[in-house]
Design an enzyme around this catalytic site. Structure first.
Site, PDB file in Angstrom:
ATOM      1  N   GLN A  95      -4.681  -1.791   9.426  1.00  0.00           N
ATOM      2  CA  GLN A  95      -4.481  -3.120   8.885  1.00  0.00           C
ATOM      3  C   GLN A  95      -5.065  -3.945   9.572  1.00  0.00           C
ATOM      4  OE1 GLN A  95      -3.191  -3.836   5.707  1.00  0.00           O
ATOM      5  NE2 GLN A  95      -3.976  -5.685   6.121  1.00  0.00           N
TER       6      GLN A  95
ATOM      7  N   LYS B 235       0.761  -1.258  -0.053  1.00  0.00           N
ATOM      8  CA  LYS B 235       0.164  -0.027  -0.038  1.00  0.00           C
ATOM      9  C   LYS B 235       0.813   1.357  -0.034  1.00  0.00           C
ATOM     10  CE  LYS B 235      -3.676  -2.403   2.019  1.00  0.00           C
ATOM     11  NZ  LYS B 235      -4.537  -2.891   3.297  1.00  0.00           N
TER      12      LYS B 235
ATOM     13  N   ASP C  60     -11.303   2.549   3.789  1.00  0.00           N
ATOM     14  CA  ASP C  60     -11.374   1.013   3.648  1.00  0.00           C
ATOM     15  C   ASP C  60     -12.989   0.715   3.511  1.00  0.00           C
ATOM     16  OD1 ASP C  60      -9.392  -0.872   3.413  1.00  0.00           O
ATOM     17  OD2 ASP C  60      -8.979  -0.488   5.498  1.00  0.00           O
TER      18      ASP C  60
END
Ligand code: NDP
Length: 281
Positions: A96, A52, A119
């Site tokens: 994460q 990422k 997200d």
């Protein structure tokens, strides 16, 4: 002959487009900024976070990295999120997953400001998707829509069967396909006559988490098959939830693993980061 839906090429094209947008934004003195939080030392998570960060660098998105020890308490993590929520220079926040067991994922997801929820996991983002309002959309299902559209697969009016009803893939996928005017069926572990239901699909989207479970017996001749699953076999080879060699000849188009859905997930995260400029300000 079937078409292989090339997620690698499509994600590269998308990232190039985003790079162009970010260059234009830079001309106006604006740089999108993503805060990435990793708690603990899970090697797979470290690889995802690194990928990422690399994608951010390629596109020109600034990334702030927070690497916290495994022993981090929920309170400490929530405090960091609160600080980042209040920081106007941060547009997107990504934590994460999975998190160490002392931290409740739900509490963390809810703590991220919906304006910075790149997200798309916050209940407000999910609710907005459900009622057709603007908001962040979970990256994997959003990437699948992009794959289908850029491969010229018609969605409107088609029978779509999704196997899997998780919060991050199956459920948002069903809402997105509905938004694209498909007729949607969602299957799960209690679905009866799974093969028969799947055989109805013009578009079959598989997110089960079981290596090569879907064989040609589940697929209508000429269907489009999207394989979300990702598994590392012994010998390190990757495979999906679909038995590619058995299924592919019966499809009109299919995603491979690797190189199908996977690369799109990060590309869509980057898209959400660029769009966060409008949402978070
Ligand atoms: P989950 O384990 O959260 O969900 C799996 C779903 O499959 C559940 O809804 C479950 O049903 C259903 N299921 C399990 N077994 C069967 C069965 N025998 N018949 C029918 N349905 C079944 O997985 P995720 O949605 O998180 O992920 C699915 C796969 O996609 C995994 O392989 C994961 O690694 C991969 N993935 C890949 C991503 C990418 O970027 N390529 C991103 C996210 C995930 P029930 O609800 O009844 O338990």
């Amino acid at each position: 002959m079937y078409q292989i839906i090339d997620g690698k090429a499509i994600s590269t094209a998308l990232k190039e487009e985003l790079k162009e947008k970010v260059t234009k934004l830079a001309g106006q003195g604006i740089t999108p900024c993503l805060a990435v939080i990793l708690v603990g030392e899970d090697p797979a998570s470290a690889v995802y976070v690194n990928n990422k960060k690399k994608a951010c660098e390629f596109i020109g998105i600034k990334s702030l990295s927070y690497e916290l020890p495994e022993s981090t308490s929920e309170e400490e993590l929530l405090k960091l999120i609160e600080t980042l929520n209040a920081d106007d220079s941060v547009n997107g926040i990504l934590v994460q997953l999975p998190l160490p067991k002392q931290i409740h994922e739900d509490a963390v997801i809810k703590a991220i400001s919906p304006k910075k929820d790149v997200d798309g996991f916050h209940p407000e983002s999910v609710g907005a998707l459900c009622i057709g309002q603007p908001g962040y959309v979970s990256c994997t299902p959003a990437g699948i829509i992009e794959l289908l559209k850029r491969s010229n697969v018609e969605i409107e009016g088609k029978e779509c069967v999704i196997i899997g009803r998780s919060n991050i893939v199956g459920k948002p996928m069903s809402l997105l396909m509905l938004r694209e005017n498909a007729t949607v069926t969602v299957c799960h572990s209690r679905t009866q006559k799974l093969k028969e239901v799947c055989k109805r699909a013009d578009i079959l989207i598989v997110a089960i988490g079981k290596p090569k479970m879907i064989t040609s017996e589940y697929v209508k001749e000429g269907a489009v098959v999207i394989d979300v699953g990702i598994h590392r076999l012994e010998g390190k080879k990757l495979c999906g939830d679909v038995d590619f060699d058995d299924v592919a000849p019966h499809t009109s188009a299919i995603t491979p693993v690797p190189g199908g859905v996977g690369p799109m997930t990060i590309a869509m995260l980057m898209k959400n980061c660029v769009e966060s400029i409008g949402f978070s300000s």
